[in-house]
Design a protein around this motif. Structure first.
Motif, short mmCIF file in Angstrom:
data_model
loop_
_atom_site.label_atom_id
_atom_site.label_comp_id
_atom_site.label_asym_id
_atom_site.label_seq_id
_atom_site.Cartn_x
_atom_site.Cartn_y
_atom_site.Cartn_z
N SER A 53 -5.01 -0.33 1.36
CA SER A 53 -5.79 -1.07 1.49
C SER A 53 -5.60 -2.29 0.57
O SER A 53 -5.44 -3.33 1.34
CB SER A 53 -7.55 -1.21 1.89
OG SER A 53 -7.69 -2.25 2.51
N ALA A 54 -5.33 -2.28 -0.73
CA ALA A 54 -5.03 -3.26 -1.14
C ALA A 54 -3.41 -3.96 -1.78
O ALA A 54 -3.82 -5.07 -0.94
CB ALA A 54 -4.83 -2.68 -2.99
N LEU A 55 -2.30 -3.42 -1.20
CA LEU A 55 -1.33 -3.85 -0.78
C LEU A 55 -0.93 -4.60 0.59
O LEU A 55 -0.24 -5.36 0.59
CB LEU A 55 -0.58 -2.48 -0.68
CG LEU A 55 -0.20 -1.71 -2.34
CD1 LEU A 55 0.69 -0.81 -2.41
CD2 LEU A 55 0.74 -2.45 -3.10
N THR A 56 -1.84 -3.50 1.13
CA THR A 56 -2.01 -4.34 2.82
C THR A 56 -2.35 -5.85 2.52
O THR A 56 -2.23 -6.57 3.29
CB THR A 56 -2.13 -3.51 3.71
OG1 THR A 56 -1.82 -1.77 3.91
CG2 THR A 56 -2.41 -4.32 5.68
N GLN A 57 -3.45 -5.84 2.12
CA GLN A 57 -3.87 -7.02 2.37
C GLN A 57 -3.43 -8.42 1.52
O GLN A 57 -3.58 -9.51 1.70
CB GLN A 57 -5.50 -6.94 1.31
CG GLN A 57 -6.58 -6.76 1.31
CD GLN A 57 -8.29 -5.94 1.77
OE1 GLN A 57 -7.87 -6.84 0.05
NE2 GLN A 57 -8.73 -5.42 2.17
N ALA A 58 -3.11 -8.21 0.22
CA ALA A 58 -1.81 -8.48 -0.53
C ALA A 58 -0.52 -9.00 0.26
O ALA A 58 -0.05 -9.57 -0.16
CB ALA A 58 -1.59 -7.24 -2.02
N GLY A 59 0.02 -8.52 1.48
CA GLY A 59 0.91 -8.71 2.03
C GLY A 59 1.83 -7.78 1.81
O GLY A 59 3.11 -7.69 2.94
N LEU A 60 1.58 -7.08 0.71
CA LEU A 60 3.12 -6.16 0.16
C LEU A 60 3.72 -4.72 1.01
O LEU A 60 4.69 -5.04 1.47
CB LEU A 60 2.69 -5.80 -1.69
CG LEU A 60 2.30 -7.24 -2.02
CD1 LEU A 60 1.86 -6.54 -3.73
CD2 LEU A 60 3.84 -7.76 -2.72
N ILE A 61 2.80 -4.92 2.14
CA ILE A 61 3.57 -3.87 2.72
C ILE A 61 2.53 -4.43 4.11
O ILE A 61 1.47 -4.62 4.38
CB ILE A 61 2.74 -2.01 2.16
CG1 ILE A 61 1.04 -2.01 2.12
CG2 ILE A 61 3.71 -2.00 1.02
CD1 ILE A 61 0.77 -0.91 2.10
N SER A 62 2.41 -3.29 5.80
CA SER A 62 2.73 -3.46 6.34
C SER A 62 1.56 -2.05 6.54
O SER A 62 2.39 -1.35 6.69
CB SER A 62 3.27 -3.78 7.76
OG SER A 62 4.08 -3.09 7.44
N GLN A 63 0.67 -2.08 8.01
CA GLN A 63 0.27 -1.06 8.93
C GLN A 63 0.06 -1.32 10.19
O GLN A 63 -0.30 -1.83 10.72
CB GLN A 63 -1.91 -1.30 7.95
CG GLN A 63 -2.20 -0.16 8.85
CD GLN A 63 -3.77 -0.38 8.13
OE1 GLN A 63 -4.50 -0.68 9.70
NE2 GLN A 63 -4.33 0.18 7.72
#
Length: 281
Positions: A53-63
């Motif tokens: 969730s943290a990585l997704t919110q930072a835009g570093l990964i996609s879900q």
């Protein structure tokens, strides 16, 4: 922009969030299920969910949701922005401060010579052994094929050996090898390194001399096939067919005309081909 960069670097500063990010970088451009990520890093599902969730919110990964599964992949555009922010903006593009010119490296064509290719799996008992054998006999004039496993000990699977013999391949020199055999100073320098199982692809990868082009061609493990002897043999023939199709496409690439960046895209595309094919005679 600087605030965004700081937030992204802060997100990556946590060791386990970085471990998740690095795993997805290794699997790029694949989408990886959350459960597989948690299992690969020995994380509780709830803990992995927080990091993702943290990585997704930072835009570093996609879900992306696929039915009941959540799939994750690295966001390459954002990752490039982070690198650009560190090296192009912060040091203003000074060549004495920036790392080696990645763009120049990507534009370098693969040399016109016999190329070394290594296939990596967990056990080096079936899939990687099959790939080594097929490429050797399919295009031995262009490639020197090797295979290895990440596990400390392994043996050749008898079904794999039997199947290769029925296809007319010479199996007399085949043996199970550990990855460490290809990491010493006297080991051959690899031009390509392919992982053919998800477990090996998820593991920490060694630093390879020569910066080989890499690819992930994961497919089901025929060793785990259940059922009758005939059904188990069929699983090995299907693995053989899938690998032969991918390796035929790989061998047909124009290595002299493609730069490394274009070649990587071609290899990724081959890896996205269906993993299960009809047996090839």
């Amino acid at each position: 922009m600087e605030t965004i960069l700081i937030n992204r670097l802060s997100t990556l500063s946590h060791p386990q969030r970085m471990a998740v990010f690095r795993l997805l970088m290794r699997r790029c451009p694949d989408e990886v299920p959350a459960g597989e990520i948690a299992a690969a890093l020995s994380l509780k599902s709830s803990t992995a969910s927080v990091y993702l969730s943290a990585l997704t919110q930072a835009g570093l990964i996609s879900q992306r949701r696929d039915g009941t599964r959540l799939l994750y992949a690295v966001n390459l555009e954002t990752t490039r922005e982070v690198v650009t922010g560190l090296f192009s903006d912060c040091c203003r593009g000074r060549p004495d401060l920036c790392p080696p010119q990645f763009a120049e490296f990507l534009q370098t064509p693969v040399k016109d010579r016999k190329l070394n290719v290594l296939f990596v799996c967990t056990g080096n008992s079936a899939r990687s052994i099959i790939a080594e054998t097929v490429l050797r006999d399919l295009a031995g004039d262009k490639f020197t094929a090797y295979s290895a496993g990440t596990a400390h000990r392994s043996t050749l699977n008898p079904f794999a050996v039997e199947m290769l013999e029925t296809k007319g391949h010479d199996v007399s020199l085949l043996r199970s090898k550990n990855l460490t055999e290809f990491q010493g100073p006297d080991a051959p320098v690899m031009d390509f390194v392919f992982t053919v199982c998800d477990h090996a692809a998820n593991e920490e990868c060694p630093t390879w001399r020569g910066q080989p082009v890499s690819g992930h061609w994961g497919m089901p493990d025929p060793v785990k096939a259940q059922g009758t002897e005939a059904e188990k043999r069929l699983a090995f023939h299907q693995t053989y067919g899938a690998l032969r199709n991918r390796l035929s496409a790989f061998a047909a690439l124009s290595f002299e005309a493609l730069d490394r960046g274009s070649l990587q895209k071609q290899i990724d595309a081959i890896g996205k081909a269906p993993a299960t094919e009809e047996p090839t005679s």
